[in-house]
Write an enzyme that holds these catalytic residues in place. Structure first.
Site, mmCIF file in Angstrom:
data_model
loop_
_atom_site.group_PDB
_atom_site.id
_atom_site.type_symbol
_atom_site.label_atom_id
_atom_site.label_comp_id
_atom_site.label_asym_id
_atom_site.label_seq_id
_atom_site.Cartn_x
_atom_site.Cartn_y
_atom_site.Cartn_z
ATOM 1 N N THR A 79 0.831 -1.188 0.000
ATOM 2 C CA THR A 79 0.000 0.000 0.000
ATOM 3 C C THR A 79 0.877 1.254 0.000
ATOM 4 O O THR A 79 2.103 1.164 -0.083
ATOM 5 C CB THR A 79 -1.037 -0.044 1.151
ATOM 6 O OG1 THR A 79 -1.935 1.043 0.992
ATOM 7 C CG2 THR A 79 -0.397 0.021 2.526
ATOM 8 N N LYS B 26 3.926 1.396 -3.755
ATOM 9 C CA LYS B 26 3.490 0.631 -4.938
ATOM 10 C C LYS B 26 4.440 0.807 -6.128
ATOM 11 O O LYS B 26 4.613 -0.109 -6.919
ATOM 12 C CB LYS B 26 2.070 1.026 -5.347
ATOM 13 C CG LYS B 26 1.033 0.604 -4.308
ATOM 14 C CD LYS B 26 -0.373 0.949 -4.734
ATOM 15 C CE LYS B 26 -1.338 0.812 -3.577
ATOM 16 N NZ LYS B 26 -2.720 1.009 -3.941
ATOM 17 N N ASN C 158 0.403 -3.663 -6.443
ATOM 18 C CA ASN C 158 -0.142 -3.775 -5.083
ATOM 19 C C ASN C 158 -0.162 -5.207 -4.571
ATOM 20 O O ASN C 158 -0.569 -5.455 -3.440
ATOM 21 C CB ASN C 158 -1.555 -3.175 -5.006
ATOM 22 C CG ASN C 158 -2.617 -4.127 -5.518
ATOM 23 O OD1 ASN C 158 -2.383 -4.843 -6.497
ATOM 24 N ND2 ASN C 158 -3.750 -4.177 -4.869
#
Ligand SMILES: NC(=O)c1ccc[n+]([C@@H]2O[C@H](COP(=O)([O-])OP(=O)(O)OC[C@H]3O[C@@H](n4cnc5c(N)ncnc54)[C@H](OP(=O)(O)O)[C@@H]3O)[C@@H](O)[C@H]2O)c1
Length: 256
Positions: free
Chosen positions: A57, A61, A82
């Site tokens: 997160t 990323k 992700n």
């Protein structure tokens, strides 16, 4: 063992969702969180912790995208990963955020789309919704979309109000009572639209509250969160899942 890397990471709902799924499905696995400050260490940490997979997160990323051994699917175009999965000696990167959004709205019957906002989420969604036009508060961030030959507007020059689906990708309404665009503009858009979706979850934003006055079908960001999780779990387990059934499990734990 799986986990989520982020900074901050304590707010993440992913451990709750995935651990509940493992328990319900009697899968002998667990999912933790890892507060990673330096994104450049993400793959090193993945290997050191000997995990099978991870979610990534904010703000890591792009690091995950740059450093994983191979990027697959839409993540290549988005430029952000992700979901990381160990496959033999390699660590493969995927993006399930934007595909998760599409999965969340798959029962909607729409043609034209307007995305409000021009940040990271708007960029990712514009790749899976290529027909979408973009409306943003200021002109600067619209450059990226213009270069991709997208139709873009600011509040001052919007001249099309006929869209089936309106998506709020701004943070307006997250920690305040702001609408993502002036109410006069939203009133015109909502009077022609069928659906309004917000990527913010955990509350009903002023954007969705206004859309409901026009009897639009709405969805909060919870659906996006759930489906990015369902798609990540497919990669983690290396198989297709009955998505609706898995989504039900995630909604069950998140709605409490
Ligand atoms: N549900 C999920 O799974 C999920 C996944 C990812 C992100 N999100 C949410 O998506 C939102 C956006 O994230 P992001 O990373 O894309 O943000 P970002 O890159 O920081 O972009 C922010 C955008 O919001 C606009 N904006 C901010 N405040 C505004 C206001 N008061 N009025 C109008 N426009 C405003 C900015 O416009 P300017 O260019 O004019 O500054 C910009 O276009 C966050 O709320 C995040 O929590 C949810």
């Amino acid at each position: 063992m799986f986990l989520i890397f982020g900074d901050p990471v304590s707010h993440s709902k992913s451990p709750l969702m995935h651990n509940y799924f493992f328990k319900k499905e009697k899968i002998d696995e667990c999912y933790g969180r890892y507060h990673l400050k330096e994104g450049s260490k993400i793959i090193e940490k993945f290997k050191e912790l000997k995990i099978k997979g991870a979610n990534v997160t904010v703000p890591h990323k792009e690091w995950a995208f740059k450093l994983c051994d191979e990027v697959r699917g839409i993540a290549k175009e988005i430029g952000a990963v992700n979901t990381l999965v160990k496959e033999g000696d390699k660590i493969i990167g995927y993006n399930t955020d934007a595909p998760g959004f599409l999965e969340a709205i798959k029962e909607f019957d729409y043609k034209s789309v307007l995305i409000i906002g021009a940040g990271g989420t708007a960029k990712a969604l514009s790749l899976v919704l290529p027909q979408a036009d973009i409306l943003n508060r200021s002109a600067n961030r619209l450059e990226y979309f213009k270069q991709k030959n997208k139709k873009t507007f600011t509040w001052d020059n919007i001249d099309n109000f006929k869209y089936d689906l309106i998506i709020n990708t701004t943070s307006a309404g997250l920690n305040d009572d702001n609408l993502p665009a002036p109410e006069e503009i939203l009133n015109k858009l909502f009077s022609n639209a069928k659906y309004a979706v917000d990527v913010i979850y955990g509350k009903e934003t002023p954007f969705l509250a206004l859309a409901k006055k026009y009897n639009l079908k709405t969805k909060t960001g919870l659906d996006m969160l759930v489906y990015q999780g369902v798609l990540a779990m497919e990669y983690f387990l290396g198989k297709e899942l009955k998505r609706e059934e898995v989504a039900k499990i995630y909604f069950e734990i998140l709605k409490d």
